[in-house]
Design a protein around this motif. Structure first.
Motif, PDB file in Angstrom:
ATOM      1  N   PHE A   1       0.758  -0.585   0.167  1.00 19.97           N
ATOM      2  CA  PHE A   1       0.045   0.265   0.035  1.00 19.97           C
ATOM      3  C   PHE A   1       1.264   1.049   0.353  1.00 19.97           C
ATOM      4  CE2 PHE A   1      -2.269   3.538   1.511  1.00 19.97           C
ATOM      5  CZ  PHE A   1      -3.800   2.755   1.042  1.00 19.97           C
ATOM      6  N   GLU A   2       1.470   1.693   0.160  1.00 18.69           N
ATOM      7  CA  GLU A   2       2.925   2.186   0.897  1.00 18.69           C
ATOM      8  C   GLU A   2       3.749   2.578  -0.562  1.00 18.69           C
ATOM      9  OE1 GLU A   2       2.939   4.405   3.347  1.00 18.69           O
ATOM     10  OE2 GLU A   2       1.437   3.545   4.590  1.00 18.69           O
TER      11      GLU A   2
ATOM     12  N   MET B   1      -0.500   5.401  -7.693  1.00 16.63           N
ATOM     13  CA  MET B   1      -1.080   3.602  -8.341  1.00 16.63           C
ATOM     14  C   MET B   1      -2.366   3.283  -7.870  1.00 16.63           C
ATOM     15  SD  MET B   1       2.188   1.246  -9.786  1.00 16.63           S
ATOM     16  CE  MET B   1       0.667   0.631 -10.919  1.00 16.63           C
ATOM     17  N   LEU B   2      -2.783   4.023  -6.333  1.00  9.97           N
ATOM     18  CA  LEU B   2      -3.865   3.062  -5.976  1.00  9.97           C
ATOM     19  C   LEU B   2      -5.448   4.079  -6.094  1.00  9.97           C
ATOM     20  CD1 LEU B   2      -3.543   4.712  -1.588  1.00  9.97           C
ATOM     21  CD2 LEU B   2      -3.419   2.566  -3.045  1.00  9.97           C
TER      22      LEU B   2
ATOM     23  N   LEU C   1      -9.632  -4.747  -1.882  1.00 10.45           N
ATOM     24  CA  LEU C   1     -10.323  -4.473  -1.446  1.00 10.45           C
ATOM     25  C   LEU C   1      -9.154  -2.714  -0.759  1.00 10.45           C
ATOM     26  CD1 LEU C   1     -12.337  -4.237   0.638  1.00 10.45           C
ATOM     27  CD2 LEU C   1     -11.548  -5.600   2.255  1.00 10.45           C
ATOM     28  N   MET C   2      -7.951  -3.213  -0.737  1.00 14.11           N
ATOM     29  CA  MET C   2      -7.383  -2.665  -0.478  1.00 14.11           C
ATOM     30  C   MET C   2      -6.597  -1.386  -0.773  1.00 14.11           C
ATOM     31  SD  MET C   2      -6.031  -2.553   3.310  1.00 14.11           S
ATOM     32  CE  MET C   2      -4.486  -2.551   3.412  1.00 14.11           C
ATOM     33  N   PHE C   3      -6.799  -1.359  -2.232  1.00 16.41           N
ATOM     34  CA  PHE C   3      -5.424  -0.591  -3.341  1.00 16.41           C
ATOM     35  C   PHE C   3      -6.958   0.421  -4.294  1.00 16.41           C
ATOM     36  CE2 PHE C   3      -2.367  -4.430  -3.768  1.00 16.41           C
ATOM     37  CZ  PHE C   3      -2.149  -3.505  -2.318  1.00 16.41           C
ATOM     38  N   LEU C   4      -8.496  -0.315  -3.825  1.00 21.96           N
ATOM     39  CA  LEU C   4      -9.197   0.640  -5.079  1.00 21.96           C
ATOM     40  C   LEU C   4      -9.966   0.444  -3.898  1.00 21.96           C
ATOM     41  CD1 LEU C   4      -9.842  -2.630  -7.359  1.00 21.96           C
ATOM     42  CD2 LEU C   4      -8.460  -0.348  -7.632  1.00 21.96           C
ATOM     43  N   SER C   5     -10.799   1.916  -3.753  1.00 25.83           N
ATOM     44  CA  SER C   5     -11.172   2.400  -3.376  1.00 25.83           C
ATOM     45  C   SER C   5     -12.624   3.167  -3.634  1.00 25.83           C
ATOM     46  CB  SER C   5     -11.256   3.290  -2.655  1.00 25.83           C
ATOM     47  OG  SER C   5     -10.549   4.731  -2.880  1.00 25.83           O
TER      48      SER C   5
ATOM     49  N   GLN D   1     -13.680  -1.385  -7.938  1.00 26.17           N
ATOM     50  CA  GLN D   1     -13.798  -2.472  -8.032  1.00 26.17           C
ATOM     51  C   GLN D   1     -14.105  -4.131  -8.749  1.00 26.17           C
ATOM     52  OE1 GLN D   1     -16.747  -1.320  -5.218  1.00 26.17           O
ATOM     53  NE2 GLN D   1     -15.646  -0.655  -3.603  1.00 26.17           N
ATOM     54  N   THR D   2     -13.400  -5.643  -7.311  1.00 28.88           N
ATOM     55  CA  THR D   2     -13.757  -6.418  -8.980  1.00 28.88           C
ATOM     56  C   THR D   2     -15.181  -7.014  -8.239  1.00 28.88           C
ATOM     57  OG1 THR D   2     -12.407  -7.547  -7.401  1.00 28.88           O
ATOM     58  CG2 THR D   2     -11.178  -6.266  -9.429  1.00 28.88           C
TER      59      THR D   2
END
Length: 304
Positions: free
Chosen positions: A154-155, A162-163, A242-246, A251-252
């Motif tokens: 994530f960092e 790229m988030l 879930l972590m990288f796509l808000s 979303q998938t």
């Protein structure tokens, strides 16, 4: 004396009596085959039937909730209704989720296969100092849970901006699929004799052309096995998306299924319909490639 010798020689030429054949006219089968034939068929079919029932009941339960009307308690989905599918596809944006998951799955399949093909060829055909250490590192990486890498990844993606990009999920999925894929591809290439490539070199082919013309066609079962495994894993993976796509439009499908579970209530019909939508691509993939999948994994298991 001559008569005695002749009589002795006559007795010596008489063949020994053969053991009697069984009533069927054939020789008796080995003890192991007789033991298998003596097993009653119900001792084979009953466990297999119970296992099949245990496997198929959850799928039938999912189809039941997806196809029967809301509020119905019937164990048979009649009358059929597709209102739950219409709800999840149009109202819950599952069409967008499906498209995003398909893009992530195909991109992960292609990148994982290409990188694993080059890495596996290097491990199978070249000798270098850190080869054994590199193989050990690949094996040890399989013991690291993906959840432990969520915060560092994530960092990294935040610094790279790229988030909320499908590229972050594709890169993460590819990185986590590569160790096992490289090991499998290396095993497949080791099963191809080096003499085939050497014959192509003698005929004037370069290493790349010999690999493309001689080795690559023989790797088709292995490539299908590795690619399908990468696709299915990326299609079903939940944590990275879930972590990288808000953003909702990024979303998938697994994250979309999670949105159908509310804090106070759960729409079982919509959730079941979403589960059917999520399962259809995986079922289609395994239905068409099951022969190549089994052949590929068995070929890669011979040598490592």
């Amino acid at each position: 004396m001559t008569a005695a010798l002749a009589e002795k020689g006559t007795h010596a030429r008489v063949p020994a009596p053969r053991p009697p054949l069984p009533p069927s006219g054939r020789r008796r089968a080995p003890e192991r085959e007789r033991a298998f034939d003596d097993v009653p068929r119900w001792q084979i079919y009953v466990p297999l039937g119970l296992y099949l029932l245990f496997t198929l009941v959850p799928f039938y339960w999912m189809l039941l909730f997806a196809l029967r009307p809301a509020g119905s308690t019937s164990l048979v989905p009649w009358p059929l209704t597709f209102e739950h599918f219409d709800k999840v596809w149009n109202e819950r944006s599952f069409g967008v989720f499906f498209q995003n998951s398909m893009l992530v799955g195909v991109a992960t399949l292609v990148t994982t296969t290409l990188i694993a093909l080059s890495g596996g060829y290097a491990l199978a055909r070249f000798d270098f100092r850190i080869k054994n250490g590199f193989m050990l590192a690949l094996l040890c990486s399989q013991f690291i849970p993906g959840a432990l890498m969520l915060v560092p990844l994530f960092e990294i993606f935040r610094e790279l901006r790229m988030l909320n990009s499908l590229g972050s999920v594709i890169i993460a999925e590819t990185v986590f699929q590569l160790p096992l894929s490289i090991i499998l591809i290396s095993g497949f290439i080791k099963n191809v004799p080096v003499s085939l490539e050497e014959a192509a070199w003698v005929d004037g082919c370069s290493r790349f052309r010999a690999f493309r013309a001689v080795v690559l066609p023989l790797l088709r079962p292995g490539l299908i096995a590795v690619g399908s495994f990468a696709f299915v894993h990326s299609w079903n993976h939940f944590l990275f998306a879930l972590m990288f796509l808000s953003r909702q439009d990024k979303q998938t499908v697994p994250v979309g299924l999670n949105t159908l579970i509310g804090s106070d209530s759960v729409d079982l019909g919509a959730l079941a319909a979403g589960g059917v939508v999520a399962a259809v691509p995986v079922v289609i993939v395994f239905a068409f490639i099951q022969k190549w999948l089994i052949t590929g994994f068995s070929a890669g298991a011979v040598k490592g």
